[in-house]
Design an enzyme around this catalytic site. Sequence first.
Site, PDB file in Angstrom:
ATOM      1  N   TYR B  98       0.989  -1.235  -0.164  1.00 42.08           N
ATOM      2  CA  TYR B  98      -0.034   0.053   0.133  1.00 42.08           C
ATOM      3  C   TYR B  98       0.899   1.336   0.023  1.00 42.08           C
ATOM      4  O   TYR B  98       1.749   1.320   0.749  1.00 42.08           O
ATOM      5  CB  TYR B  98      -0.972   0.115   1.333  1.00 42.08           C
ATOM      6  CG  TYR B  98      -1.632   1.267   1.316  1.00 42.08           C
ATOM      7  CD1 TYR B  98      -2.856   1.510   0.784  1.00 42.08           C
ATOM      8  CD2 TYR B  98      -1.132   2.441   2.012  1.00 42.08           C
ATOM      9  CE1 TYR B  98      -3.613   2.576   0.803  1.00 42.08           C
ATOM     10  CE2 TYR B  98      -1.881   3.740   1.949  1.00 42.08           C
ATOM     11  CZ  TYR B  98      -3.007   3.687   1.621  1.00 42.08           C
ATOM     12  OH  TYR B  98      -3.845   4.951   1.421  1.00 42.08           O
ATOM     13  N   GLU B 186      -3.000   7.569  -4.476  1.00 42.78           N
ATOM     14  CA  GLU B 186      -2.942   6.244  -3.706  1.00 42.78           C
ATOM     15  C   GLU B 186      -2.807   5.288  -4.685  1.00 42.78           C
ATOM     16  O   GLU B 186      -3.410   5.186  -5.898  1.00 42.78           O
ATOM     17  CB  GLU B 186      -4.179   5.862  -3.007  1.00 42.78           C
ATOM     18  CG  GLU B 186      -4.349   4.616  -2.369  1.00 42.78           C
ATOM     19  CD  GLU B 186      -5.684   4.494  -1.491  1.00 42.78           C
ATOM     20  OE1 GLU B 186      -5.633   5.043  -0.445  1.00 42.78           O
ATOM     21  OE2 GLU B 186      -6.351   4.038  -2.334  1.00 42.78           O
TER      22      GLU B 186
END
Lengths: 296, 374
Positions: B98, B186
């Site tokens: 992530y 992201e």
Amino acid sequence: MSIFIDQTTTVCVQGITGKEGSFWTKHMIELGTQVVCGVTPGKEGQTVENKPVYNSVKKAAQQHNIDASMLFVPPRFTKDAVFEALDAGIKKIVTIGDGIPLHDMVAIRQAAKVHNAMVVGGNTSGVISPKLAMMGSFPHWIERVYKKGNIGIMTRSGSLTNEVTAMVVAAGYGVSTLIGVGGDPVPGTRFAEFLELYENDPETEAVVIIGELGGTMEEEVAEAINDKRFTKPLVAFLGGRTAPKGQKMGHAGAIISGGKGSVEDKIEALTKAGALVAERPRLVGELLEELGVSKA
Amino acid sequence: MKLFEYQAKDIFKEAGIPIPNSVLIQEETMLEKALDTVKTPCVVKSQVLSGGRGKAGLVVFTKTKEDAQKETKRLFAKDLNIKHLLIEEAIDIKQEIYVSVTIDPNQASALLIVSKEGGVDIETLATERPEKIIKEPIDMRYGLMPYQASRVAYDLGFSKDITKALKNTFLKLYHIFVQYDAELVEINPLFITQDNIVVAGDGKLMIDDNSMFRQQRYEKGQTDYKSDAEYEAAQEGIPFIEFDGDIGLMCAGAGLTTTVYDLIHYEGGTIANYLEFGGPNYKKAVKSMEICLKVPSKVILVVTFGTIARADVMASGIVEAIKQLKPDRPIVTCIRGTNEKEAVNILKEAGLEPVFDTEEAVRKAVDIAKGGSK
């Protein structure tokens, strides 16, 4: 007394010759605010409300002793205008524009910290100490809201401030200083950072915060109470308790994201710290009474 | 403004962050040609802005051409209202990471957020295992320094090649964050392939709405809105959100509108729409009501407490709107603030029964919505 601004604070108005700037300068003076000069590049030599206008803040600061600067500047030019005020050594700045770019606000807040200054806003009506002085766009003549008293009010929303403050006034209280920190995700100064000023103000007996979903400013207030940095009675009203996750509710900063910002979390933090949270605006006055706050 | 995955990935690619081989298609017939480039097995990914696409069956792994055809047909079905599918090569994954860059409002800095446990919901991870998340504050005056990107990459504990690729990805991602005035950029998941290559498996980029004037690459078009009413409101600069309840809100000020929204729920009512015509929009009562009337509702509730947004002006606007639009549903008004006495008179003269207390107005609207007295 009051905090941030009173009748002795000398104020420069950046953007004084504009429609908003000149209109609110008039009302600021009418309330008792010491506006000493204004700045609009290219308009030096003019006057607004008999106050001289300069091409730059630096030049204005050479001619006048300036405690604070009030910005009536469009959002996209706000960063530049705030930096100009900081560069001239001004430590109190209020900026009301709605729509300041996020990254600009980060730069503004950081620069304010570096200069040991306070920037209030954007996306706010400003700061008012009723019957004394104001920086911003408050219709100070509405007595149902802007009555002088012993309650400090901090808010993220203009419209809700009227609703809640009217209830506080209806309950027999008045306001020492009302600060609109603004509805953006990165306000120049946060709730908790003003608490110290209210703590040290003998005229403020209690504080009301008008918060809403999004961010962590209300949680920081709870921390300040826990750490005994703030020891006066505190009542909160928070909007957006039933708002759906991930949905921006009007203000850019009013959104539950990254698992943070729900009103439930805020209520829990504040209640644990010993503050009272009003479920409805109407109840704010009653809770102040419950805490034994005197009606001056 | 939230970009679609394919738009975010275009930007990643331009910045030099590897993305899987893919083709964007707008209709079923385009699949055949797309599969010449992408080959099966592939992933069929609906380009929608909502989260949880996998769980909702909007992102599907397909082994064969037939499977891909079947899924494409299903996802392009009219009722799903999906305009683009991204046909993407399936990646042989070793690990999912992530990574994101966002703002820390309190510290007035940016934050690089990284976790070795990618692919999962980061919010859940943050609550359950916060120790698995690395947060690196970035001073935006200087940007993400190479040593910071390197330190975070080394902390993840991969081989030298992967570490170097991760470091470069972090630096490029921060650059995108700045370049696009992002609220958030992201990559979740960021794949590490069996061949030790770092590839962006997904892409999210949210551009700050207040910065759109200097981010002209992505203008919001009519198709980017959920409904015509939302599009029309946006054109007028009127904050508007559509829900599926009974009461249409036409209030002034974000905080007050949100509070009325809460009070309706407390009284057991439901919301048809959130509309705010305060601030600079206080003279737009007619347009606002026109937008409200496009949404099915049983009653429209007007609550204001304006100061600069004068009560008498707003009341006259409501009266004019009723005259012009002849609404097919009752209007409950609670208009206060500057010149509120005049406002009450204006409303009464027009035959309305103005309420002066927010909670009373809310109860009245909820009663009407529930089929009670008008």
